[in-house]
Every structure is written in C-alpha cells, then in structure tokens.
Design a protein around this motif. Structure first.
Motif, PDB file in Angstrom:
ATOM      1  N   CYS A  55     -25.549  46.107 -44.913  1.00 56.63           N
ATOM      2  CA  CYS A  55     -24.996  47.321 -46.167  1.00 56.63           C
ATOM      3  C   CYS A  55     -23.838  46.461 -45.472  1.00 56.63           C
ATOM      4  CB  CYS A  55     -25.512  48.111 -44.612  1.00 56.63           C
ATOM      5  SG  CYS A  55     -26.757  48.693 -45.018  1.00 56.63           S
ATOM      6  N   LYS A  56     -23.091  46.855 -47.288  1.00 52.58           N
ATOM      7  CA  LYS A  56     -21.323  46.923 -47.272  1.00 52.58           C
ATOM      8  C   LYS A  56     -20.941  48.212 -45.964  1.00 52.58           C
ATOM      9  CE  LYS A  56     -21.707  44.633 -51.525  1.00 52.58           C
ATOM     10  NZ  LYS A  56     -21.274  43.169 -50.991  1.00 52.58           N
ATOM     11  N   SER A  57     -19.922  47.412 -45.730  1.00 51.36           N
ATOM     12  CA  SER A  57     -18.915  48.708 -45.108  1.00 51.36           C
ATOM     13  C   SER A  57     -17.736  49.776 -46.289  1.00 51.36           C
ATOM     14  CB  SER A  57     -18.039  48.692 -44.261  1.00 51.36           C
ATOM     15  OG  SER A  57     -16.682  47.300 -43.974  1.00 51.36           O
ATOM     16  N   ILE A  58     -17.726  50.634 -46.351  1.00 49.83           N
ATOM     17  CA  ILE A  58     -17.530  51.868 -47.382  1.00 49.83           C
ATOM     18  C   ILE A  58     -16.389  52.425 -46.637  1.00 49.83           C
ATOM     19  CG2 ILE A  58     -19.225  53.405 -46.839  1.00 49.83           C
ATOM     20  CD1 ILE A  58     -18.793  53.330 -50.254  1.00 49.83           C
ATOM     21  N   ALA A  59     -14.987  52.818 -47.294  1.00 50.81           N
ATOM     22  CA  ALA A  59     -14.174  53.864 -45.979  1.00 50.81           C
ATOM     23  C   ALA A  59     -13.736  54.756 -48.136  1.00 50.81           C
ATOM     24  CB  ALA A  59     -12.641  53.407 -46.105  1.00 50.81           C
ATOM     25  N   SER A  69     -14.469  59.508 -45.729  1.00 53.27           N
ATOM     26  CA  SER A  69     -16.338  59.332 -44.672  1.00 53.27           C
ATOM     27  C   SER A  69     -16.127  57.619 -44.810  1.00 53.27           C
ATOM     28  CB  SER A  69     -17.812  59.825 -45.458  1.00 53.27           C
ATOM     29  OG  SER A  69     -17.276  58.961 -47.039  1.00 53.27           O
ATOM     30  N   ALA A  70     -16.254  57.238 -44.370  1.00 48.01           N
ATOM     31  CA  ALA A  70     -16.831  55.481 -43.639  1.00 48.01           C
ATOM     32  C   ALA A  70     -17.905  54.758 -43.023  1.00 48.01           C
ATOM     33  CB  ALA A  70     -15.104  55.130 -43.354  1.00 48.01           C
ATOM     34  N   PHE A  71     -18.820  53.907 -43.683  1.00 45.66           N
ATOM     35  CA  PHE A  71     -19.721  53.986 -42.980  1.00 45.66           C
ATOM     36  C   PHE A  71     -19.195  52.088 -42.569  1.00 45.66           C
ATOM     37  CE2 PHE A  71     -22.213  56.236 -46.233  1.00 45.66           C
ATOM     38  CZ  PHE A  71     -21.913  57.501 -45.921  1.00 45.66           C
ATOM     39  N   GLU A 126     -14.262  49.501 -34.277  1.00 44.47           N
ATOM     40  CA  GLU A 126     -14.565  49.414 -35.573  1.00 44.47           C
ATOM     41  C   GLU A 126     -14.520  50.192 -36.276  1.00 44.47           C
ATOM     42  OE1 GLU A 126     -16.143  46.663 -37.196  1.00 44.47           O
ATOM     43  OE2 GLU A 126     -14.940  45.314 -35.363  1.00 44.47           O
ATOM     44  N   CYS A 127     -15.272  51.990 -35.742  1.00 40.67           N
ATOM     45  CA  CYS A 127     -15.345  52.431 -36.563  1.00 40.67           C
ATOM     46  C   CYS A 127     -14.347  53.462 -36.691  1.00 40.67           C
ATOM     47  CB  CYS A 127     -16.647  54.018 -36.042  1.00 40.67           C
ATOM     48  SG  CYS A 127     -16.330  55.392 -36.520  1.00 40.67           S
TER      49      CYS A 127
END
Length: 451
Positions: free
Chosen positions: A179-183, A292-294, A438-439
């Motif tokens: 999955c791509k990380s996102i912010a 939010s960020a994944f 990392e979060c």
C-alpha cells in the motif's frame, strides 16, 4: 485448506451477518460518527458470546473477544461510509435516498459483517476441535480519511496479537502486498487585507501565497519518485470579493508515496514550497497539521501463500443465473462493460491503494484479502458500490470472505510452525524499523478531539 465444516458453519449463521450488513448499509455514518453501526455490531457479537472490550477515547471502536491464551488472532472490520454517495439499492441508476447524504460506496457494511462472521465461525471451529487461542474481532472506525486503526494501535489493541487478517470487498479476488503511504494536511496562510485598487501596496495576499505554493508543487512533480502523487484542494480562498486583498487562505494537501521514507521527504519539500510562497508574499504560514496519515504495508509472503492456496481451492465460485443477471446490469455502466464475465474470478495481486490496515502490518504479521462482491468493472468509491451493497453477489462475497479468512487462520492454528514462520518474516521485513518511529500520527493526537 478449504473445510466443509467451515462452509456449514457459515451456512448456519449467514442470515445473522446479512442482517448486520443490511442494517449498517441502511444507516451510513462517516468517520468517527458510526454510532448506530457500532451498536449493531456490538449487540450481535455480545449475543454470540463474545466479550466486548471498549477502546479508550474511541466510542465507535471496540474489540469482541472469545477464547483465551495464545495464539491471539485479530480479524479487522470496518463500518464507516463515504460522504455524498447515498444511493438506492439494486438499480443501475443513481437515485439518492438522502440528497448529498453518505453511502457505503466502499462496501464497509459488508467488510465489517464478513469479519464478524469469520471471527464467529472460527471460534465455533476452535471449540469443536479443542484448538487453543484467542479470537479478536476488531471493529475499526474511520478508515475513510481518518486513522482509526492508528489510534487503536496507540491504545494497545494489537500488543498481544500473533497475526492479523483482513479483507475488502472488490470486483475480483485479490491479495494486497503493498500500500502507498499517505499524509493529508491542511495549510493555512495569513496576510493583510486592503482595497485591491485603492491601496494594494498595503495588502499581503494569503491567496497569492496558496496559489504560488500550488505552482511550486507543479514544478516539484517533475523531481519526485514516479510512484509519488501530490493532490490539493482549496478549502478557503479568502472570500468572494476580488477587490479585497485576501487576508487568509487555506488548502488541503495530500501526498502519496511508495513508502514512509519517501513520504516524509516529499512532505518536507511540499512544506518548503509553502514556506517559500509565504516569504515571496510576506505572509505567514501556520505550522501544517497532519490530519491523517497511513503507512506503507509490510508484506508477509508466508501468510499470502496460505491464503493464495485457499483462494484457488475455493474457485470457481458458482453463481446463479439471477446473480449473473444482477451483475450484468451494473457491469454495463462500469469500466469493463464488454468483459465476458459479469463477475470476475481472477486473482489480482497488484493492488496498491492506501489504508490504515497497512499500519497494523507494522505491529503484527498481516494478510489482506479481496473478494468479488461487485460486478466486473465497478468503479470504487462510486454510487454503484452503494447500490450493489445489499445485492446477492455482495452477500455471497461476504460469506466467501468469512470462510477464506477462517480457513486461513485454522491452517495456521493447526500448524504452529506457520505462525512462527510468519513472525520471522515479519521481523525480517521490518529491517529493524519501529512503528513508533515511522508513524506520522503522534500518540498525543487524540481522536476524542475529532469526535
């Protein structure tokens, strides 16, 4: 291993979880407001003998637990809807139930109910075969633009979990490996208002700063990784009067990258664009707050291999003429109207969206399944997903997902070496990195401020 016993257990209780799915579909609620959806799930799991454990500061999250001891298995559910996707069920024409109202345009009504069913039939099987362990159904809010699972991680929900499984409704079978990380963040500028013609020299335009930021981002796109995406929207342009220099402006910026490292660096560069624009316009930029960020996903091929074998064993799924006819009416208005099969049973392992399920993969070995619940070519986050959410193909997919997840968990329970192998691969894939580092959402950022 596909087990007839699991199929029968699913058959015996499927009406319970179809009712749950329909109930959640009928009361769509967006992130952090899923009160009715949460209560519907909580009530059923308690009636089925699961212990309900609240999650601190998160009223629309809970854990339903059965069994005791190790291993501890987590099965993830979701129940939030999307805004502006209200649609009547079962018709290939967009007719809103509530104008501009929310709807389950990502199928989370099915996702949550299928995860509940999987936890229940898994627990039934474990009791019948004297298998030791604990089953956790995790009711997770706010996946759509929120970070429900991140907050649940921060609150220790997964601290004792040995492995995790989740699924998502879709238009074909799939295993998600990355999955791509996102912010997602809001940027706000402050300037000075003035008459735009009478004394413009006294004005400092916050709108100019935002527009210059966007120009900078256009040039930045040439110099980022090819898997990086940057999107933005204007939330506040400073007012409707063009003859007044705008003293405030706000935009929302989304950065999506292949991994967390790339995300942090790209986000830093977007902030530099905004700071540079503020300097050029003599405005001030507030410190951007990440809403939010994944994270990117940590793959686990040990678990993927078990799931892959079970998917191939359960195929081909048999569909009735009525189910195929139902799917065809939605296929005709989707992205693949000329495909031979109205319901696709191919196995796709190339998906790479963004989801907070990926964050859980940083704290426990995880596998993420997709099952066809939609007509071939159905577009995600679309009213046609809402419209199919109560249909026969959707419900058949719900039960298939429940069975596949339960069978995969049992494979690992009955061969503990697979659990150990999954854990070893998990450690290897982390490469010494720690989720806390990392979060991008700090523990101090509490969801109760959003409720």
């Amino acid at each position: 291993m596909i087990r007839k016993e699991i199929e029968q257990l699913s058959e015996n209780c499927k009406h319970i979880f179809e009712e749950v799915s329909d109930c959640i579909w009928a009361t769509p609620e967006t992130n952090y407001t899923e009160e009715k959806s949460t209560e519907a799930q909580r009530k059923v799991m308690e009636e089925l003998g699961f212990k309900i454990i609240p999650v601190p500061d998160m009223p629309t999250a809970f854990v339903a637990e059965a069994g005791s001891g190790k291993p501890v298995i987590a099965i993830l559910g979701e129940h939030d809807a999307l805004p502006n996707l209200s649609a009547e069920a079962d018709i290939p024409e967009w007719k809103e139930i509530v104008h501009d109202g929310p709807g389950h345009g990502c199928g989370h009504n099915l996702l949550g109910a299928g995860a509940m069913e999987s936890a229940y039939i898994l627990w039934q099987y474990m009791q019948a075969h004297n298998l030791q362990g604990t089953v956790k159904f995790c009711a997770c809010p706010a996946e759509e633009g929120g970070v429900g699972k991140v907050y649940m991680i921060h609150r220790g929900v997964f601290d004792d979990v040995d492995f995790t499984i989740s699924w998502h409704p879709g238009a074909k079978f799939g295993i998600t490996h990355k999955c791509k990380s996102i912010a997602i963040s809001n940027f706000k500028w402050h300037g000075k208002s003035a008459h735009a013609a009478g004394n413009p020299q006294h004005g400092r335009s916050a709108l100019d700063a935002m527009e210059l930021t966007n120009v900078g981002i256009q040039f930045l796109r040439e110099h980022v990784d090819k898997e990086t995406y940057i999107h933005y929207s204007i939330l506040n342009g400073g007012g409707p009067a063009p003859n007044v220099v705008q003293s405030s402006a706000m935009g929302q910026y989304v950065v999506r990258c292949k991994d967390n490292t790339e995300l942090v660096d790209t986000f830093r560069r977007v902030v530099l664009c905004a700071k540079g624009a503020a300097t050029m316009t003599e405005t001030t930029l507030e410190e951007p707050t990440i809403l939010s960020a994944f994270s990117s996903m940590i793959d686990n091929e040990v678990m993927a291999d078990i799931l892959r074998k079970n998917i191939e064993a359960i195929k081909p799924v048999s569909y009735t003429d009525e189910e195929i006819a139902y799917a065809k009416q939605f296929q005709a208005i989707g992205s693949n109207p000329d495909a031979e099969d109205a319901i696709c049973q191919e196995l796709d392992e190339t998906g790479a969206g963004s989801t907070d399920v990926a964050d859980v993969s940083w704290v426990t070995p995880l596998i993420y399944l997709r099952v066809p619940t939609l007509a071939n070519g159905t577009i995600g986050h679309h009213w046609t997903v809402t419209a199919q959410g109560k249909g026969p193909v959707a419900k058949k997919g719900l039960h298939i997902a429940a069975r596949l997840m339960a069978d995969t968990c049992i494979d690992m329970l009955e061969d503990p070496s697979l659990i150990e192998a999954a854990k070893e691969e998990f450690k290897k894939q982390l490469k010494g990195k720690k989720y806390e580092e990392e979060c991008l959402i700090p523990k101090t950022q509490m969801p109760c401020a959003i409720y």
